[in-house]
Design a protein around this motif. Structure first.
Motif, mmCIF file in Angstrom:
data_model
loop_
_atom_site.group_PDB
_atom_site.id
_atom_site.type_symbol
_atom_site.label_atom_id
_atom_site.label_comp_id
_atom_site.label_asym_id
_atom_site.label_seq_id
_atom_site.Cartn_x
_atom_site.Cartn_y
_atom_site.Cartn_z
ATOM 1 N N ALA A 120 0.253 -0.771 -0.405
ATOM 2 C CA ALA A 120 -0.006 0.186 -0.035
ATOM 3 C C ALA A 120 0.584 1.069 0.243
ATOM 4 C CB ALA A 120 -0.825 0.386 1.014
ATOM 5 N N LEU A 121 1.805 0.889 0.395
ATOM 6 C CA LEU A 121 2.917 1.993 0.610
ATOM 7 C C LEU A 121 3.634 2.127 -0.731
ATOM 8 C CD1 LEU A 121 4.104 4.471 2.154
ATOM 9 C CD2 LEU A 121 6.079 2.745 2.714
ATOM 10 N N ALA A 122 3.996 1.701 -1.145
ATOM 11 C CA ALA A 122 4.531 1.755 -2.403
ATOM 12 C C ALA A 122 3.580 2.154 -3.678
ATOM 13 C CB ALA A 122 5.231 0.311 -3.142
ATOM 14 N N LYS A 123 2.085 1.973 -3.379
ATOM 15 C CA LYS A 123 1.693 2.544 -4.744
ATOM 16 C C LYS A 123 1.132 4.211 -4.144
ATOM 17 C CE LYS A 123 -1.987 -1.375 -5.067
ATOM 18 N NZ LYS A 123 -3.117 -1.668 -4.692
ATOM 19 N N ALA A 124 1.168 4.125 -2.301
ATOM 20 C CA ALA A 124 1.126 5.699 -2.476
ATOM 21 C C ALA A 124 1.872 6.506 -2.962
ATOM 22 C CB ALA A 124 0.697 5.922 -1.152
ATOM 23 N N LYS A 125 2.869 6.305 -2.821
ATOM 24 C CA LYS A 125 4.691 7.192 -2.979
ATOM 25 C C LYS A 125 4.341 7.072 -4.386
ATOM 26 C CE LYS A 125 6.251 8.777 0.850
ATOM 27 N NZ LYS A 125 6.309 9.819 1.379
ATOM 28 N N GLN A 126 3.758 5.718 -5.149
ATOM 29 C CA GLN A 126 4.021 5.770 -7.321
ATOM 30 C C GLN A 126 5.263 5.554 -6.878
ATOM 31 O OE1 GLN A 126 2.574 9.723 -8.435
ATOM 32 N NE2 GLN A 126 1.076 8.425 -9.398
ATOM 33 N N LYS A 127 6.439 4.785 -6.129
ATOM 34 C CA LYS A 127 7.628 3.658 -6.570
ATOM 35 C C LYS A 127 7.110 1.945 -7.273
ATOM 36 C CE LYS A 127 9.297 7.704 -5.553
ATOM 37 N NZ LYS A 127 10.599 8.528 -7.314
ATOM 38 N N LEU A 128 8.336 1.726 -7.447
ATOM 39 C CA LEU A 128 9.047 0.417 -7.635
ATOM 40 C C LEU A 128 8.849 -0.324 -6.503
ATOM 41 C CD1 LEU A 128 9.353 -1.802 -9.574
ATOM 42 C CD2 LEU A 128 12.411 -1.459 -9.401
ATOM 43 N N LEU A 129 7.954 -1.887 -6.482
ATOM 44 C CA LEU A 129 8.374 -2.381 -5.073
ATOM 45 C C LEU A 129 8.590 -3.774 -5.939
ATOM 46 C CD1 LEU A 129 8.355 -3.138 -2.682
ATOM 47 C CD2 LEU A 129 6.338 -3.611 -2.301
ATOM 48 N N HIS A 130 9.317 -4.217 -5.995
ATOM 49 C CA HIS A 130 10.215 -5.290 -7.021
ATOM 50 C C HIS A 130 10.390 -6.284 -5.577
ATOM 51 C CE1 HIS A 130 10.777 -8.639 -9.922
ATOM 52 N NE2 HIS A 130 12.237 -8.268 -9.233
ATOM 53 N N VAL A 131 9.309 -8.012 -5.838
ATOM 54 C CA VAL A 131 9.850 -8.994 -4.780
ATOM 55 C C VAL A 131 10.713 -9.833 -5.644
ATOM 56 C CG1 VAL A 131 9.772 -10.324 -3.042
ATOM 57 C CG2 VAL A 131 8.244 -8.368 -3.138
ATOM 58 N N GLU A 132 11.785 -10.017 -5.645
ATOM 59 C CA GLU A 132 12.598 -10.825 -6.382
ATOM 60 C C GLU A 132 11.390 -12.740 -6.269
ATOM 61 O OE1 GLU A 132 15.050 -14.184 -5.630
ATOM 62 O OE2 GLU A 132 15.495 -13.034 -4.217
ATOM 63 N N HIS A 133 11.462 -12.950 -6.884
ATOM 64 C CA HIS A 133 11.528 -14.521 -7.195
ATOM 65 C C HIS A 133 11.901 -14.838 -8.540
ATOM 66 C CE1 HIS A 133 8.510 -15.053 -3.707
ATOM 67 N NE2 HIS A 133 8.571 -13.905 -3.957
ATOM 68 N N ILE A 134 13.659 -15.398 -8.505
ATOM 69 C CA ILE A 134 14.342 -16.233 -9.829
ATOM 70 C C ILE A 134 13.397 -17.455 -9.878
ATOM 71 C CG2 ILE A 134 16.280 -14.373 -9.333
ATOM 72 C CD1 ILE A 134 17.899 -16.282 -7.880
ATOM 73 N N GLU A 135 13.484 -17.937 -8.086
ATOM 74 C CA GLU A 135 12.629 -20.248 -9.146
ATOM 75 C C GLU A 135 12.282 -19.278 -10.340
ATOM 76 O OE1 GLU A 135 9.596 -18.022 -6.525
ATOM 77 O OE2 GLU A 135 11.198 -17.323 -6.497
ATOM 78 N N LEU A 136 11.377 -17.973 -10.313
ATOM 79 C CA LEU A 136 10.410 -18.541 -11.844
ATOM 80 C C LEU A 136 10.801 -18.175 -13.233
ATOM 81 C CD1 LEU A 136 7.328 -16.048 -10.498
ATOM 82 C CD2 LEU A 136 7.749 -18.680 -10.144
ATOM 83 N N LEU A 137 12.359 -18.011 -13.018
ATOM 84 C CA LEU A 137 13.265 -17.455 -14.136
ATOM 85 C C LEU A 137 13.900 -18.334 -14.525
ATOM 86 C CD1 LEU A 137 14.116 -13.880 -12.910
ATOM 87 C CD2 LEU A 137 12.608 -14.723 -14.170
ATOM 88 N N GLY A 138 14.384 -19.521 -13.666
ATOM 89 C CA GLY A 138 15.622 -20.701 -13.531
ATOM 90 C C GLY A 138 14.758 -21.856 -14.563
ATOM 91 N N GLY A 139 15.596 -22.268 -15.050
ATOM 92 C CA GLY A 139 15.067 -23.648 -15.923
ATOM 93 C C GLY A 139 14.359 -24.379 -15.397
ATOM 94 N N LEU A 140 14.577 -25.200 -13.944
ATOM 95 C CA LEU A 140 13.252 -26.179 -14.039
ATOM 96 C C LEU A 140 12.250 -25.263 -14.279
ATOM 97 C CD1 LEU A 140 12.468 -28.345 -12.567
ATOM 98 C CD2 LEU A 140 12.470 -27.187 -10.281
ATOM 99 N N HIS A 141 11.861 -23.938 -13.724
ATOM 100 C CA HIS A 141 10.253 -23.600 -13.558
ATOM 101 C C HIS A 141 9.775 -23.627 -14.718
ATOM 102 C CE1 HIS A 141 7.018 -22.529 -11.270
ATOM 103 N NE2 HIS A 141 6.908 -21.023 -12.444
ATOM 104 N N GLN A 142 11.434 -23.267 -16.060
ATOM 105 C CA GLN A 142 10.472 -22.740 -17.814
ATOM 106 C C GLN A 142 10.140 -24.711 -17.554
ATOM 107 O OE1 GLN A 142 9.866 -19.897 -18.730
ATOM 108 N NE2 GLN A 142 10.086 -19.127 -16.426
ATOM 109 N N ALA A 143 11.051 -25.395 -17.256
ATOM 110 C CA ALA A 143 11.260 -25.942 -18.531
ATOM 111 C C ALA A 143 9.052 -27.035 -17.504
ATOM 112 C CB ALA A 143 11.499 -27.560 -17.849
ATOM 113 N N LEU A 144 9.227 -26.701 -16.530
ATOM 114 C CA LEU A 144 7.350 -27.185 -15.925
ATOM 115 C C LEU A 144 6.559 -26.230 -16.719
ATOM 116 C CD1 LEU A 144 8.475 -27.297 -11.849
ATOM 117 C CD2 LEU A 144 7.212 -28.996 -13.501
ATOM 118 N N LYS A 145 6.718 -25.295 -16.907
ATOM 119 C CA LYS A 145 5.066 -24.551 -17.856
ATOM 120 C C LYS A 145 5.699 -25.007 -19.371
ATOM 121 C CE LYS A 145 5.043 -20.370 -16.385
ATOM 122 N NZ LYS A 145 5.141 -18.877 -16.178
ATOM 123 N N GLN A 146 6.532 -25.557 -19.458
ATOM 124 C CA GLN A 146 6.504 -25.551 -20.987
ATOM 125 C C GLN A 146 6.127 -27.014 -21.198
ATOM 126 O OE1 GLN A 146 10.374 -25.823 -22.942
ATOM 127 N NE2 GLN A 146 9.488 -26.633 -24.764
#
Length: 335
Positions: A120-146
Motif C-alpha cells: 500500500a505504501l509503494a502505491k501511495a508513493k508511486q514507487k517500484l516495489l519488486h520482490v525477487e522470485h528468481i525461481e520463476l526465471l530458472g530452467g526448472l520452472h520454465q521447463a515445468l511451464k513448457q
C-alpha cells in the motif's frame, strides 16, 4: 509493482545495496556489468564493518555504517535489500518512506500484515516495489511451464529440497528469528506452486527443529512437511529440510497428471507416459540475479513489465503463514 507513470528521467539509477552475502554479490556484479551503463552503485552496508569495507573495495563503492544512512541519502534512487529476512520489512518501509524504489529478496516481510502495508505504501508513493522470485526465471520452472500441459489434469505434486550439512553452520539461515518459519524464509518452495496452480483451499503442516543447545536461537536441523490443497482439487506436498540430522540430499519436483508425469531430479527431467520415458532439457540456474536486475532496470527506464507482482508474492506469503499456523496448532488452516 509500482512506479511513477513516466519512465525514470535520470541517465542512471543510483543504487544503495544492503547486504554482503552471495545475493548481494550477484546484485553488485550485475550493476557493475550493466551493458547499457544505466546504473551506479552509490554505497553498500552490511552487519560486519570489516566485511562491508572489503565488499565496497571489491565493487568500487562506498561503505556505510548503517542502512539508515543509506536510505536517507538524496543521491540514491533505488535500494536493493539482500540481507537477513527479519530486516526486510523495516528497511523496505524506510526506503519507500524516503521516496526510493525498492528491490527486496523474498520474503517481502516475515509478517503478512506488514507486507500488505508495504504494498500500500509503494502505491501511495508511486514507487517500484519488486520482490525477487528468481525461481520463476530458472530452467526448472520454465521447463515445468513448457511441458505441464502434456500430463493432463494434475492431481498430485511433490516438491522436496533436503540439504544435509555436517556440521550445520552457525549463521542466520539457521536462526529462528533471523530466517523465520522455514517456508516463509524459503518462500520460493511454495511460490512455484501458486504460480503454476493458482488458488489454495487448505493448508496443513508439521515441523521439527533440532537445537544446538537448550533455548538457543540457533538450530542444527529443521524439517518441515506441508500439504497444500488447491481449489482445483490438486494436492501438493512440500518437504523442506536442512542441517545435521539429515543424511541424503534431495532436490526433486514431481508432477502427476491423468495423462502422464513430469519428474525433475536435480537438473535432470523426464516426461513419463505408459511404457515411454522422454528426457526434458532443463536450463541453467546461473545468472538469474543478473537477469532479475536487468529486468528491473528495463522496467524503470522503459516501463517493461516485470515477471512477478508484489501481490503474487504476498499471496504466497499468506499460504506460508497458514503453514506456520498449522504447524503451531496442529489444525488444518482454510485460506
Amino acid at each position: 509493482m509500482y512506479n511513477s507513470e513516466t519512465a525514470l528521467e535520470k541517465e542512471k539509477v543510483r543504487v544503495g545495496l544492503v547486504g554482503t552475502g552471495n545475493a548481494a554479490k550477484f546484485r553488485a556484479e550485475a550493476l557493475l556489468n550493466d551493458e547499457r551503463a544505466r546504473s551506479h552503485l552509490v554505497g553498500i552496508v552490511g552487519h560486519n564493518a570489516e566485511k562491508t569495507q572489503e565488499f565496497a573495495t571489491q565493487y568500487q563503492t562506498e561503505a556505510f555504517d548503517s542502512w539508515q544512512q543509506l536510505v536517507e541519502r538524496e543521491d540514491v534512487d533505488l535500494i536493493v535489500i539482500s540481507t537477513i529476512n527479519r530486516d526486510h520489512g523495516v528497511i523496505a518501509r524506510a526506503a519507500l518512506t524516503h521516496g526510493k524504489h525498492v528491490i527486496v529478496e523474498y520474503p517481502l516481510s516475515l509478517d503478512v500484515v506488514e507486507a500488505e502495508e508495504l504494498i500500500a505504501l509503494a502505491k501511495a508513493k508511486q514507487k517500484l516495489l519488486h520482490v525477487e522470485h528468481i525461481e520463476l526465471l530458472g530452467g526448472l520452472h520454465q521447463a515445468l511451464k513448457q511441458h505441464i500441459a502434456k500430463v493432463g489434469n494434475v492431481f498430485y505434486v511433490r516438491y522436496s529440497t533436503i540439504n544435509p550439512l555436517h556440521p550445520a553452520p552457525r549463521k542466520w539461515t539457521y536462526n529462528h528469528e533471523l530466517f523465520g518459519f522455514p517456508l516463509i524464509g524459503a518462500l520460493s518452495r511454495l511460490h512455484r506452486l501458486t504460480d503454476l496452480f493458482g488458488q489454495v483451499l487448505t493448508v496443513n503442516s508439521h515441523q521439527r527443529y533440532w537445537e544446538t543447545e537448550p533455548e538457543s536461537e540457533y538450530y542444527q536441523t529443521c524439517f518441515c512437511i506441508t500439504q497444500v490443497n488447491f481449489s482445483s482439487g490438486l494436492l501438493a506436498q512440500v518437504i523442506y529440510g536442512k542441517g545435521e540430522t539429515l543424511w541424503q540430499p534431495e532436490r526433486k519436483f514431481e508432477v502427476h497428471g491423468e495423462k502422464g508425469g513430469l519428474i525433475f531430479d536435480g537438473d535432470t527431467g523426464f516426461f513419463i507416459q505408459d511404457g515411454e520415458t522422454t528426457p526434458i532439457e532443463v536450463g541453467t540456474r546461473r545468472g538469474l540475479f543478473a537477469k532479475d536486475t536487468n529486468m528491473v532496470l528495463d522496467h524503470l527506464f522503459d516501463g517493461t513489465p516485470l515477471y512477478v507482482t508484489p501481490e503474487e508474492s504476498l499471496y504466497t506469503l499468506k499460504v506460508a503463514d497458514a503453514a506456520k499456523r498449522a504447524a503451531q496448532t496442529g489444525l488444518t488452516i482454510f485460506m
